[in-house]
Design a protein around this motif. Structure first.
Motif, PDB file in Angstrom:
ATOM      1  N   GLY A 114      -6.220  10.804 -11.639  1.00  0.00           N
ATOM      2  CA  GLY A 114      -6.208  12.174 -11.136  1.00  0.00           C
ATOM      3  C   GLY A 114      -7.504  12.904 -11.416  1.00  0.00           C
ATOM      4  O   GLY A 114      -8.514  12.297 -11.793  1.00  0.00           O
ATOM      5  N   PRO A 145       4.105  12.761 -13.040  1.00  0.00           N
ATOM      6  CA  PRO A 145       3.007  13.199 -12.169  1.00  0.00           C
ATOM      7  C   PRO A 145       1.886  13.847 -12.983  1.00  0.00           C
ATOM      8  O   PRO A 145       2.080  14.190 -14.160  1.00  0.00           O
ATOM      9  CB  PRO A 145       3.684  14.230 -11.256  1.00  0.00           C
ATOM     10  N   PRO A 151      -3.545   3.771  -7.228  1.00  0.00           N
ATOM     11  CA  PRO A 151      -2.254   4.397  -6.917  1.00  0.00           C
ATOM     12  C   PRO A 151      -2.334   5.923  -6.894  1.00  0.00           C
ATOM     13  O   PRO A 151      -3.361   6.520  -7.239  1.00  0.00           O
ATOM     14  CB  PRO A 151      -1.348   3.921  -8.061  1.00  0.00           C
ATOM     15  N   ASP A 152      -1.222   6.536  -6.529  1.00  0.00           N
ATOM     16  CA  ASP A 152      -1.114   7.993  -6.485  1.00  0.00           C
ATOM     17  C   ASP A 152      -1.426   8.593  -7.851  1.00  0.00           C
ATOM     18  O   ASP A 152      -1.254   7.952  -8.891  1.00  0.00           O
ATOM     19  CB  ASP A 152       0.309   8.364  -6.062  1.00  0.00           C
ATOM     20  N   ASP A 153      -1.892   9.847  -7.848  1.00  0.00           N
ATOM     21  CA  ASP A 153      -2.181  10.542  -9.105  1.00  0.00           C
ATOM     22  C   ASP A 153      -0.943  10.543 -10.000  1.00  0.00           C
ATOM     23  O   ASP A 153       0.193  10.716  -9.535  1.00  0.00           O
ATOM     24  CB  ASP A 153      -2.597  11.984  -8.841  1.00  0.00           C
ATOM     25  N   HIS A 157       5.387   4.022 -13.503  1.00  0.00           N
ATOM     26  CA  HIS A 157       5.000   5.428 -13.382  1.00  0.00           C
ATOM     27  C   HIS A 157       5.779   6.244 -14.409  1.00  0.00           C
ATOM     28  O   HIS A 157       7.004   6.138 -14.502  1.00  0.00           O
ATOM     29  CB  HIS A 157       5.310   5.923 -11.973  1.00  0.00           C
ATOM     30  N   ARG A 164       0.835  -1.213   0.000  1.00  0.00           N
ATOM     31  CA  ARG A 164       0.000   0.000   0.000  1.00  0.00           C
ATOM     32  C   ARG A 164       0.867   1.258   0.000  1.00  0.00           C
ATOM     33  O   ARG A 164       0.571   2.226  -0.707  1.00  0.00           O
ATOM     34  CB  ARG A 164      -0.931  -0.002   1.219  1.00  0.00           C
ATOM     35  N   GLU A 165       1.907   1.256   0.801  1.00  0.00           N
ATOM     36  CA  GLU A 165       2.795   2.421   0.860  1.00  0.00           C
ATOM     37  C   GLU A 165       3.396   2.729  -0.505  1.00  0.00           C
ATOM     38  O   GLU A 165       3.470   3.891  -0.923  1.00  0.00           O
ATOM     39  CB  GLU A 165       3.920   2.175   1.875  1.00  0.00           C
ATOM     40  N   ARG A 223     -11.829  12.595  -8.880  1.00  0.00           N
ATOM     41  CA  ARG A 223     -10.680  11.739  -9.184  1.00  0.00           C
ATOM     42  C   ARG A 223     -11.130  10.565 -10.050  1.00  0.00           C
ATOM     43  O   ARG A 223     -12.108   9.873  -9.720  1.00  0.00           O
ATOM     44  CB  ARG A 223     -10.051  11.239  -7.887  1.00  0.00           C
ATOM     45  N   LEU A 249       0.618   4.125  -2.915  1.00  0.00           N
ATOM     46  CA  LEU A 249       0.187   5.478  -2.581  1.00  0.00           C
ATOM     47  C   LEU A 249       1.273   6.506  -2.868  1.00  0.00           C
ATOM     48  O   LEU A 249       1.002   7.711  -2.916  1.00  0.00           O
ATOM     49  CB  LEU A 249      -0.241   5.545  -1.110  1.00  0.00           C
ATOM     50  N   ALA A 250       2.496   6.034  -3.072  1.00  0.00           N
ATOM     51  CA  ALA A 250       3.590   6.920  -3.486  1.00  0.00           C
ATOM     52  C   ALA A 250       3.804   6.863  -4.999  1.00  0.00           C
ATOM     53  O   ALA A 250       4.721   7.520  -5.513  1.00  0.00           O
ATOM     54  CB  ALA A 250       4.881   6.541  -2.767  1.00  0.00           C
ATOM     55  N   GLY A 251       2.989   6.079  -5.705  1.00  0.00           N
ATOM     56  CA  GLY A 251       3.113   5.970  -7.154  1.00  0.00           C
ATOM     57  C   GLY A 251       4.175   5.002  -7.623  1.00  0.00           C
ATOM     58  O   GLY A 251       4.399   4.873  -8.831  1.00  0.00           O
TER      59      GLY A 251
END
Length: 324
Positions: free
Chosen positions: A249, A288, A219-221, A285, A168-169, A259, A172-174
């Motif tokens: 995003g 951003p 995941p992160d945007d 990734h 998960r970490e 989102r 959530l950081a992409g």
């Protein structure tokens, strides 16, 4: 693989067996090490292999504000467990009554009474019983008393123990590539394709938008390279697994607030995907989420996103894709 949704569904003459216990969210490489050990031990002894898991996640019942986001839906979790080769899984409904059982009560009810376990295989971090008061030492003591063996496997990981929390970490950081290295496969988000704002089609990049009831931690945007799976098509169908550039995003260039997860299937403008059950798998990734001053600037970067996605995926054969 047999599935039991409560203890009453287990045949009264079932057992002996080799069993393990855990939430198994994500069924990452550490989980599979335990599950494969269960399978090997059961095969060696000529008895069935069983996994015991819970639904919902215990924290959703006990501390809803601390409950983690699911990496996998229950169905995907069970499909991944089945892929290891286990014979059966017990999905225990997690309730406040179950949470009140002492470690002894739980072991006697499930491992001894219902499953007649002759061996229990767990990880070193296993906790069970009221307030997680039982651990591997408790389990070994109860095993000695009730006649079953216990194997506590060493943790796996590269500097840090692999865990669902760690996955998960990373997501959530992409860092979807790091999450994939722990999972042993790309992370997946699945759902139904719904109508969006149709801006992508107007720009020449039609996208498939996932509904907000999708399964799997988003995941992160950012913009990602990945795979688009049309799960309603049979395995092996030519258009079942497709390369895609994925955006997560709020579309800040268009002052968006909602989102979304949307995927552009490379070089395909002919697909009618609305209403299909699909999955998106995140491989790498790319950048951003950005706000652009003009449509022209956005289109220039989108074209680069597509070419970078093509470059990333060209050397990858999606062998991980199964019916899961």
């Amino acid at each position: 693989m047999q599935r039991w949704n409560d203890l009453g569904q287990i045949p009264p003459d079932f057992g002996p067996c080799v069993v393990t216990l855990g939430n198994f969210d994500g069924v990452h490489r550490g989980h599979r090490y335990v599950l494969q050990s269960v399978l090997e031990q059961a095969s060696r002894r000529g008895v069935p292999s069983v996994a015991v898991t819970f639904d919902p996640h215990p924290l959703e019942v006990l501390f809803p504000d601390r409950a983690p986001q699911h990496l996998t839906s229950l169905d995907q979790r069970l499909a991944l467990i089945e892929a290891v080769g286990l014979d059966a899984v017990l999905v225990q409904p997690f309730t406040t009554d179950l949470a009140k059982l002492t470690p002894r009560e739980y072991v006697e009810l499930v491992f001894v009474g219902a499953l007649r376990a002759e061996l229990v295989v767990v990880g070193q971090d296993t906790r069970f019983g009221v307030k997680n008061s039982g651990d591997v030492h408790t389990l070994a003591e109860l095993g000695a008393e009730h006649g079953f063996e216990v194997i506590a496997l060493d943790d796996l990981g590269e500097g840090r123990r692999w865990s669902s929390t760690m996955v998960r970490e990373q997501l959530l950081a992409g860092r979807v590539d790091q999450a994939a290295s722990i999972l042993g496969r790309p992370h997946r988000v699945s759902g139904t394709v719904v109508h969006g704002f149709h801006r992508g089609r107007e720009l020449g990049y039609p996208t498939a938008n996932l509904g907000h009831d999708s399964d799997g931690l988003v995941p992160d945007d950012g913009v990602y390279a990945g795979w688009f799976l049309r799960l309603d098509l049979p395995e092996g169908a030519p258009d079942r697994v497709l390369p895609a550039a994925i955006s997560v995003g709020t579309n800040p260039t268009f002052e968006g607030t909602r989102r979304t997860v949307e995927a552009y299937v490379l070089d395909r403008t002919d697909l009618d995907l609305y209403g299909e059950h699909v999955a998106i798998e995140f491989v790498e990734h790319l950048r951003p989420t950005l706000k652009f001053d003009s449509i022209e600037a956005l289109l220039e970067v989108m074209a680069d996103d597509v070419e970078r996605t093509r470059s990333v995926l060209t050397t990858i054969v999606p062998e991980h894709v199964t019916g899961q």
